[in-house]
Motif scaffolding. Structure first.
Motif, PDB file in Angstrom:
ATOM      1  N   ARG A  78     -33.425  38.262 -22.284  1.00 15.98           N
ATOM      2  CA  ARG A  78     -33.917  39.372 -21.459  1.00 15.98           C
ATOM      3  C   ARG A  78     -33.995  39.001 -19.999  1.00 15.98           C
ATOM      4  NH1 ARG A  78     -38.748  40.373 -24.765  1.00 15.98           N
ATOM      5  NH2 ARG A  78     -37.999  41.460 -26.604  1.00 15.98           N
ATOM      6  N   GLU A  79     -34.605  37.846 -19.717  1.00 15.62           N
ATOM      7  CA  GLU A  79     -34.889  37.524 -18.324  1.00 15.62           C
ATOM      8  C   GLU A  79     -33.812  36.672 -17.685  1.00 15.62           C
ATOM      9  OE1 GLU A  79     -38.720  36.955 -17.086  1.00 15.62           O
ATOM     10  OE2 GLU A  79     -39.629  38.048 -18.738  1.00 15.62           O
ATOM     11  N   ARG A  81     -33.215  33.613 -17.712  1.00 16.63           N
ATOM     12  CA  ARG A  81     -33.668  32.351 -17.152  1.00 16.63           C
ATOM     13  C   ARG A  81     -34.464  31.607 -18.217  1.00 16.63           C
ATOM     14  NH1 ARG A  81     -39.320  33.170 -14.227  1.00 16.63           N
ATOM     15  NH2 ARG A  81     -39.976  35.082 -15.257  1.00 16.63           N
ATOM     16  N   GLU A  86     -45.471  26.136 -17.883  1.00 14.66           N
ATOM     17  CA  GLU A  86     -46.792  26.773 -17.902  1.00 14.66           C
ATOM     18  C   GLU A  86     -46.732  28.080 -18.671  1.00 14.66           C
ATOM     19  OE1 GLU A  86     -46.317  24.521 -14.059  1.00 14.66           O
ATOM     20  OE2 GLU A  86     -45.104  25.944 -15.183  1.00 14.66           O
ATOM     21  N   THR A  87     -45.659  28.829 -18.444  1.00 17.84           N
ATOM     22  CA  THR A  87     -45.477  30.093 -19.156  1.00 17.84           C
ATOM     23  C   THR A  87     -45.382  29.845 -20.654  1.00 17.84           C
ATOM     24  OG1 THR A  87     -44.140  30.719 -17.269  1.00 17.84           O
ATOM     25  CG2 THR A  87     -44.121  32.197 -19.147  1.00 17.84           C
ATOM     26  N   PHE A  88     -44.594  28.809 -21.033  1.00 15.40           N
ATOM     27  CA  PHE A  88     -44.436  28.497 -22.445  1.00 15.40           C
ATOM     28  C   PHE A  88     -45.775  28.143 -23.070  1.00 15.40           C
ATOM     29  CE2 PHE A  88     -42.130  27.673 -26.139  1.00 15.40           C
ATOM     30  CZ  PHE A  88     -42.594  26.506 -26.718  1.00 15.40           C
ATOM     31  N   ASN A  90     -48.678  29.160 -22.180  1.00 19.21           N
ATOM     32  CA  ASN A  90     -49.453  30.391 -22.377  1.00 19.21           C
ATOM     33  C   ASN A  90     -48.982  31.164 -23.588  1.00 19.21           C
ATOM     34  OD1 ASN A  90     -51.391  30.528 -20.269  1.00 19.21           O
ATOM     35  ND2 ASN A  90     -49.690  30.641 -18.853  1.00 19.21           N
ATOM     36  N   LEU A  91     -47.666  31.165 -23.800  1.00 21.51           N
ATOM     37  CA  LEU A  91     -47.128  31.866 -24.969  1.00 21.51           C
ATOM     38  C   LEU A  91     -47.623  31.230 -26.255  1.00 21.51           C
ATOM     39  CD1 LEU A  91     -45.180  33.870 -26.278  1.00 21.51           C
ATOM     40  CD2 LEU A  91     -43.391  32.185 -26.033  1.00 21.51           C
ATOM     41  N   ALA A  94     -51.221  32.125 -26.829  1.00 18.00           N
ATOM     42  CA  ALA A  94     -51.403  33.511 -27.291  1.00 18.00           C
ATOM     43  C   ALA A  94     -51.012  33.646 -28.762  1.00 18.00           C
ATOM     44  CB  ALA A  94     -50.562  34.452 -26.427  1.00 18.00           C
TER      45      ALA A  94
ATOM     46  N   TYR B  19     -47.699  41.900 -20.579  1.00 13.44           N
ATOM     47  CA  TYR B  19     -46.825  40.773 -20.214  1.00 13.44           C
ATOM     48  C   TYR B  19     -47.661  39.658 -19.617  1.00 13.44           C
ATOM     49  CZ  TYR B  19     -42.831  38.337 -18.159  1.00 13.44           C
ATOM     50  OH  TYR B  19     -41.889  37.408 -17.814  1.00 13.44           O
ATOM     51  N   ARG B  21     -50.800  39.059 -20.031  1.00 13.20           N
ATOM     52  CA  ARG B  21     -51.681  38.461 -21.011  1.00 13.20           C
ATOM     53  C   ARG B  21     -50.937  37.416 -21.846  1.00 13.20           C
ATOM     54  NH1 ARG B  21     -53.166  37.914 -25.709  1.00 13.20           N
ATOM     55  NH2 ARG B  21     -55.315  37.722 -26.331  1.00 13.20           N
ATOM     56  N   LEU B  22     -49.653  37.702 -22.082  1.00  6.67           N
ATOM     57  CA  LEU B  22     -48.872  36.783 -22.905  1.00  6.67           C
ATOM     58  C   LEU B  22     -48.422  35.558 -22.123  1.00  6.67           C
ATOM     59  CD1 LEU B  22     -47.940  36.761 -25.777  1.00  6.67           C
ATOM     60  CD2 LEU B  22     -45.915  38.014 -25.118  1.00  6.67           C
ATOM     61  N   TYR B  23     -47.976  35.778 -20.893  1.00  8.02           N
ATOM     62  CA  TYR B  23     -47.333  34.703 -20.138  1.00  8.02           C
ATOM     63  C   TYR B  23     -48.124  34.243 -18.921  1.00  8.02           C
ATOM     64  CZ  TYR B  23     -43.214  36.113 -22.811  1.00  8.02           C
ATOM     65  OH  TYR B  23     -42.338  36.428 -23.816  1.00  8.02           O
ATOM     66  N   LYS B  24     -49.213  34.897 -18.602  1.00  7.22           N
ATOM     67  CA  LYS B  24     -50.019  34.608 -17.405  1.00  7.22           C
ATOM     68  C   LYS B  24     -49.151  34.571 -16.147  1.00  7.22           C
ATOM     69  CE  LYS B  24     -54.300  33.425 -19.105  1.00  7.22           C
ATOM     70  NZ  LYS B  24     -54.020  33.962 -20.448  1.00  7.22           N
ATOM     71  N   GLU B  25     -48.118  35.390 -16.147  1.00  5.56           N
ATOM     72  CA  GLU B  25     -47.240  35.478 -14.987  1.00  5.56           C
ATOM     73  C   GLU B  25     -47.099  36.945 -14.647  1.00  5.56           C
ATOM     74  OE1 GLU B  25     -43.674  32.173 -15.028  1.00  5.56           O
ATOM     75  OE2 GLU B  25     -43.258  34.248 -15.538  1.00  5.56           O
ATOM     76  N   PRO B  28     -41.729  40.398 -14.046  1.00  4.59           N
ATOM     77  CA  PRO B  28     -40.612  40.594 -13.128  1.00  4.59           C
ATOM     78  C   PRO B  28     -40.249  42.072 -13.071  1.00  4.59           C
ATOM     79  CG  PRO B  28     -40.131  38.836 -14.672  1.00  4.59           C
ATOM     80  CD  PRO B  28     -41.379  39.496 -15.144  1.00  4.59           C
ATOM     81  N   GLN B  31     -37.937  43.520 -15.767  1.00  6.62           N
ATOM     82  CA  GLN B  31     -38.509  43.688 -17.102  1.00  6.62           C
ATOM     83  C   GLN B  31     -39.324  44.962 -17.179  1.00  6.62           C
ATOM     84  OE1 GLN B  31     -37.481  41.532 -19.425  1.00  6.62           O
ATOM     85  NE2 GLN B  31     -36.360  40.719 -17.690  1.00  6.62           N
ATOM     86  N   ASP B  63     -39.937  36.749  -8.140  1.00  4.71           N
ATOM     87  CA  ASP B  63     -39.230  35.514  -7.785  1.00  4.71           C
ATOM     88  C   ASP B  63     -37.834  35.760  -7.234  1.00  4.71           C
ATOM     89  OD1 ASP B  63     -40.582  33.468 -10.480  1.00  4.71           O
ATOM     90  OD2 ASP B  63     -41.286  33.942  -8.457  1.00  4.71           O
TER      91      ASP B  63
END
Lengths: 190, 135
Positions: A78-79, A81, A86-88, A90-91, A94, B19, B21-25, B28, B31, B63
């Motif tokens: 999807r993205e 990239r 850090e994102t991982f 958090n995933l 969750a 989004y 909440r899941l990724y703390k980002e 984009p 998306q 980004d």
């Protein structure tokens, strides 16, 4: 008396160096006192700059790993990239909390390189409570020994070669004191 | 249509928060646009509902820098560097084609936007107000 986190036995450690990280695990897979494999992989690559180690119950570790790879592949599609470490983290947190009242019996260790090659490590408990650290994180049945070994052997800003030596020595000396983990180690330095 | 717009805004806000909440980002822009467009498309294919009577201009910064997207009631979306919708859209777009440059400063961009609106929609009093705020 079965302790669910000690059923299979495991030892995991991740350490931060200078623009690099190391993540290491033992290789034993056991069923309580019996050893059934001496080459078990506990650490997996999510992508070139993020590695995941899962300690605890092996079946949950494998299932969780497959679920996370699935999520990451979709994210990549999807993205367009790779996920930042850090994102991982958090995933993972969750996903673990989703099963708050019927958890995965795993303790993950996540290690990766973020933006500008800044190393990132973290661990969490089985329901997703993240613990970020600047120096090292440990998990598994040998964690208490590992804490001691890492605390004494760790130095700031180690180069990859020295980091490899430090992590290996810390891992091997700790698993030697733990009957449920051992049989060598896998070390990844990135 | 105003109420249709409000429904979409609620859904988009919720998606952005999910989004996060899941990724703390922060989500984009692409998306968010993709997910909102998917909602709009759903309403063109499900039974018992009608398509949303709105086109959206979604502008955001992530980004990949600043981005602008237009989403139609069909659910198709397009990326733009500059766009206009609604009344006098063809005049506005022609005007933008002449006036837009890639390396505009923020103030120039705001000024250009107001001038574009001046062509068709705003009263002279409103124009003076806006221009005064920018300068």
């Amino acid at each position: 008396m079965m302790q669910i986190f000690e059923y299979n036995g495991s030892a995991l450690v991740a350490m931060v160096g200078k623009n690099c990280f190391a993540i290491a695990s033992d290789r034993r897979l056991g069923v309580q006192l019996q050893t059934i494999a001496t080459d078990f992989q506990r650490i997996s690559k999510i992508h070139d700059r993020v590695f995941l180690g899962l300690s605890g119950l092996a079946t949950d570790a494998q299932t969780l790993y497959h679920r996370l790879v699935f999520r990451h592949k979709l994210y990549q599609l999807r993205e367009e990239r790779d996920m930042k470490p850090e994102t991982f983290a958090n995933l993972v947190s969750a996903l673990l909390y989703e099963k708050r009242f019927g958890p995965y019996f795993c303790q993950p260790v996540i290690a990766g390189l973020g933006d500008e090659d800044k190393p990132f490590i973290c661990t969490m408990d089985s329901i997703g409570a993240k613990e970020l650290a600047k120096d090292f994180v440990v998990a598994g049945t040998a964690s208490e020994s590992l804490y001691g070994a890492c605390e004494s052997m760790f130095k700031e800003d180690m180069e990859p070669e020295e980091l490899f030596e430090t992590v290996s020595q810390a891992l091997l000396s700790s698993v030697d004191r733990d009957c449920l983990s051992g049989w060598g180690g896998h070390v990844y330095v990135v | 249509m105003g109420p249709d717009f409000r429904v979409l805004v609620r859904k988009s806000r919720k998606q952005a928060e999910q989004y996060h909440r899941l990724y703390k980002e922060p989500i984009p822009v692409t998306q968010l646009v993709r997910e909102t467009a998917a909602v709009m498309q759903e309403f063109t294919q499900s039974g018992g509902v009608r398509p949303f009577g709105v086109s959206l201009l979604v502008a955001g910064y992530d980004d990949n820098g600043p981005q602008l997207y237009q989403v139609d009631p069909s659910g198709s979306y397009f990326s733009w560097k500059a766009s206009a919708m609604g009344k006098n859209v063809s005049n506005a777009k022609t005007f933008l084609e002449k006036r837009y440059t890639d390396d505009m400063e923020l103030d120039d961009a705001v000024h250009t936007a107001i001038l574009t609106l001046k062509e068709g929609v705003l009263t002279p009093a409103e124009i003076d107000d806006y221009l005064a705020e920018v300068e």
